[in-house]
Scaffold this motif. Sequence first.
Motif, mmCIF file in Angstrom:
data_model
loop_
_atom_site.group_PDB
_atom_site.id
_atom_site.type_symbol
_atom_site.label_atom_id
_atom_site.label_comp_id
_atom_site.label_asym_id
_atom_site.label_seq_id
_atom_site.Cartn_x
_atom_site.Cartn_y
_atom_site.Cartn_z
ATOM 1 N N GLY A 119 23.770 17.344 23.931
ATOM 2 C CA GLY A 119 24.984 18.749 24.665
ATOM 3 C C GLY A 119 26.074 18.057 24.262
ATOM 4 N N GLU A 120 26.834 17.892 24.145
ATOM 5 C CA GLU A 120 27.805 17.525 23.495
ATOM 6 C C GLU A 120 28.516 17.545 22.265
ATOM 7 O OE1 GLU A 120 31.448 14.490 24.472
ATOM 8 O OE2 GLU A 120 29.677 14.887 25.274
ATOM 9 N N LEU A 121 29.562 18.751 22.049
ATOM 10 C CA LEU A 121 29.589 20.082 21.727
ATOM 11 C C LEU A 121 31.422 20.039 21.387
ATOM 12 C CD1 LEU A 121 29.145 21.989 20.016
ATOM 13 C CD2 LEU A 121 30.056 24.164 21.908
ATOM 14 N N ILE A 122 31.861 19.006 19.842
ATOM 15 C CA ILE A 122 33.236 19.610 19.767
ATOM 16 C C ILE A 122 33.245 20.971 18.889
ATOM 17 C CG2 ILE A 122 34.722 17.679 18.677
ATOM 18 C CD1 ILE A 122 33.457 14.964 19.578
ATOM 19 N N LEU A 123 34.236 21.310 19.114
ATOM 20 C CA LEU A 123 34.934 22.199 18.262
ATOM 21 C C LEU A 123 36.340 21.794 17.615
ATOM 22 C CD1 LEU A 123 35.274 25.171 18.265
ATOM 23 C CD2 LEU A 123 36.724 25.596 19.985
ATOM 24 N N VAL A 124 35.995 21.798 16.285
ATOM 25 C CA VAL A 124 37.286 21.823 15.558
ATOM 26 C C VAL A 124 37.625 23.117 14.678
ATOM 27 C CG1 VAL A 124 37.554 20.534 13.007
ATOM 28 C CG2 VAL A 124 36.485 19.415 15.170
ATOM 29 N N THR A 125 39.361 23.846 14.778
ATOM 30 C CA THR A 125 39.897 24.544 14.084
ATOM 31 C C THR A 125 40.810 23.795 13.525
ATOM 32 O OG1 THR A 125 41.466 25.248 15.821
ATOM 33 C CG2 THR A 125 38.723 25.391 16.709
ATOM 34 N N GLU A 126 41.724 25.551 12.784
ATOM 35 C CA GLU A 126 42.333 24.550 12.139
ATOM 36 C C GLU A 126 43.909 24.449 12.276
ATOM 37 O OE1 GLU A 126 43.166 29.340 12.737
ATOM 38 O OE2 GLU A 126 41.581 28.314 12.399
ATOM 39 N N HIS A 127 43.574 24.307 14.246
ATOM 40 C CA HIS A 127 44.690 23.730 15.506
ATOM 41 C C HIS A 127 44.279 22.618 15.927
ATOM 42 C CE1 HIS A 127 46.592 28.282 15.251
ATOM 43 N NE2 HIS A 127 45.026 28.617 15.473
ATOM 44 N N GLY A 128 43.452 21.415 15.356
ATOM 45 C CA GLY A 128 42.667 20.660 15.804
ATOM 46 C C GLY A 128 41.368 20.840 16.434
ATOM 47 N N TRP A 129 40.962 19.527 17.324
ATOM 48 C CA TRP A 129 39.897 19.460 17.675
ATOM 49 C C TRP A 129 40.199 19.350 19.726
ATOM 50 C CZ3 TRP A 129 38.528 16.132 20.670
ATOM 51 C CH2 TRP A 129 39.578 15.013 20.706
ATOM 52 N N VAL A 130 38.561 20.384 19.758
ATOM 53 C CA VAL A 130 38.903 19.999 21.737
ATOM 54 C C VAL A 130 37.066 19.030 21.877
ATOM 55 C CG1 VAL A 130 37.587 22.107 22.360
ATOM 56 C CG2 VAL A 130 39.043 20.974 24.249
ATOM 57 N N ASP A 131 36.819 18.752 22.803
ATOM 58 C CA ASP A 131 35.979 17.680 22.968
ATOM 59 C C ASP A 131 34.951 18.611 24.823
ATOM 60 O OD1 ASP A 131 33.378 16.427 23.505
ATOM 61 O OD2 ASP A 131 34.258 15.015 24.848
ATOM 62 N N PHE A 132 33.919 19.698 24.629
ATOM 63 C CA PHE A 132 33.431 20.657 25.735
ATOM 64 C C PHE A 132 33.222 19.299 27.261
ATOM 65 C CE2 PHE A 132 29.750 22.190 27.978
ATOM 66 C CZ PHE A 132 30.317 23.502 28.176
ATOM 67 N N MET A 133 33.017 18.096 27.092
ATOM 68 C CA MET A 133 32.441 17.605 27.680
ATOM 69 C C MET A 133 33.766 16.998 28.728
ATOM 70 S SD MET A 133 29.757 18.127 27.928
ATOM 71 C CE MET A 133 28.459 17.033 29.031
ATOM 72 N N THR A 134 34.731 17.018 27.898
ATOM 73 C CA THR A 134 35.643 16.080 28.541
ATOM 74 C C THR A 134 37.070 16.831 28.850
ATOM 75 O OG1 THR A 134 36.291 15.129 26.340
ATOM 76 C CG2 THR A 134 34.715 13.666 28.089
ATOM 77 N N ASP A 135 37.690 17.518 27.527
ATOM 78 C CA ASP A 135 38.002 18.494 27.844
ATOM 79 C C ASP A 135 39.452 17.443 26.111
ATOM 80 O OD1 ASP A 135 38.203 21.140 28.887
ATOM 81 O OD2 ASP A 135 38.815 20.335 30.382
ATOM 82 N N ALA A 136 39.020 16.566 25.945
ATOM 83 C CA ALA A 136 40.148 15.174 25.060
ATOM 84 C C ALA A 136 40.479 15.868 23.605
ATOM 85 C CB ALA A 136 39.385 14.448 25.051
ATOM 86 N N CYS A 137 41.448 16.586 23.755
ATOM 87 C CA CYS A 137 41.586 17.421 22.486
ATOM 88 C C CYS A 137 42.898 16.819 21.602
ATOM 89 C CB CYS A 137 42.409 18.797 22.824
ATOM 90 S SG CYS A 137 43.599 18.528 24.043
ATOM 91 N N GLY A 138 43.068 17.320 20.806
ATOM 92 C CA GLY A 138 43.606 16.461 19.796
ATOM 93 C C GLY A 138 44.333 17.908 18.814
ATOM 94 N N HIS A 139 45.401 17.601 17.957
ATOM 95 C CA HIS A 139 45.946 18.067 16.459
ATOM 96 C C HIS A 139 45.589 17.710 14.811
ATOM 97 C CE1 HIS A 139 48.737 20.703 19.061
ATOM 98 N NE2 HIS A 139 49.308 19.239 19.554
ATOM 99 N N GLU A 140 44.895 16.905 15.458
ATOM 100 C CA GLU A 140 44.512 16.239 14.267
ATOM 101 C C GLU A 140 43.013 15.252 14.894
ATOM 102 O OE1 GLU A 140 44.716 15.883 10.826
ATOM 103 O OE2 GLU A 140 46.780 17.126 11.426
ATOM 104 N N PRO A 141 41.914 15.106 13.705
ATOM 105 C CA PRO A 141 41.544 15.760 12.586
ATOM 106 C C PRO A 141 41.643 17.496 12.799
ATOM 107 C CG PRO A 141 39.601 15.273 12.856
ATOM 108 C CD PRO A 141 40.933 14.811 14.284
#
Length: 149
Positions: A123-145
């Motif tokens: 169920g854990e989902l991490i989304l990666v785009t050209e702008h960075g990434w975000v974790d669905f469960m924690t809202d942790a995010c970053g520009h890299e990778p």
Amino acid sequence: MDELRTYELRDPATLIREVAKAVVLGEDTAWLALIRHPSTEQALLRVDPLPIPALLDDDDDISEHLRVATEAFGLPWTNNGKGPDHKAVTIVVRPGFAIFGPNEGVWCRGWRYANHLQHVYTGELILVTEHGWVDFMTDACGHEPRMVA
């Protein structure tokens, strides 16, 4: 800081960096990472490509693909009284803003109906785009990778 539950990732940023070193996060790809002891050791054991694109239609049923991919881990159900020692994390790589939307809802619905009967949290989902990434469960995010062009 509160103690993490056994199914929570200790450090989503470290995990996505390890995944990015293991595979190419190319546009419209999806990956399934297997992590041992996600709240403590958080050891990345493997990253497998999913045989479906990251971009889905609202009516797509991906549950069978997720079930088969999870069964490939070979972690049979055990009743050890303490819960699974492993977690499967889905990494979805698509263009656009790093904001969860209807596409990611299809992924969540797919996991809900996957019925994999494996001793692994999902169920854990991490989304990666050209702008960075975000974790669905924690809202942790970053520009890299970020998504590789």
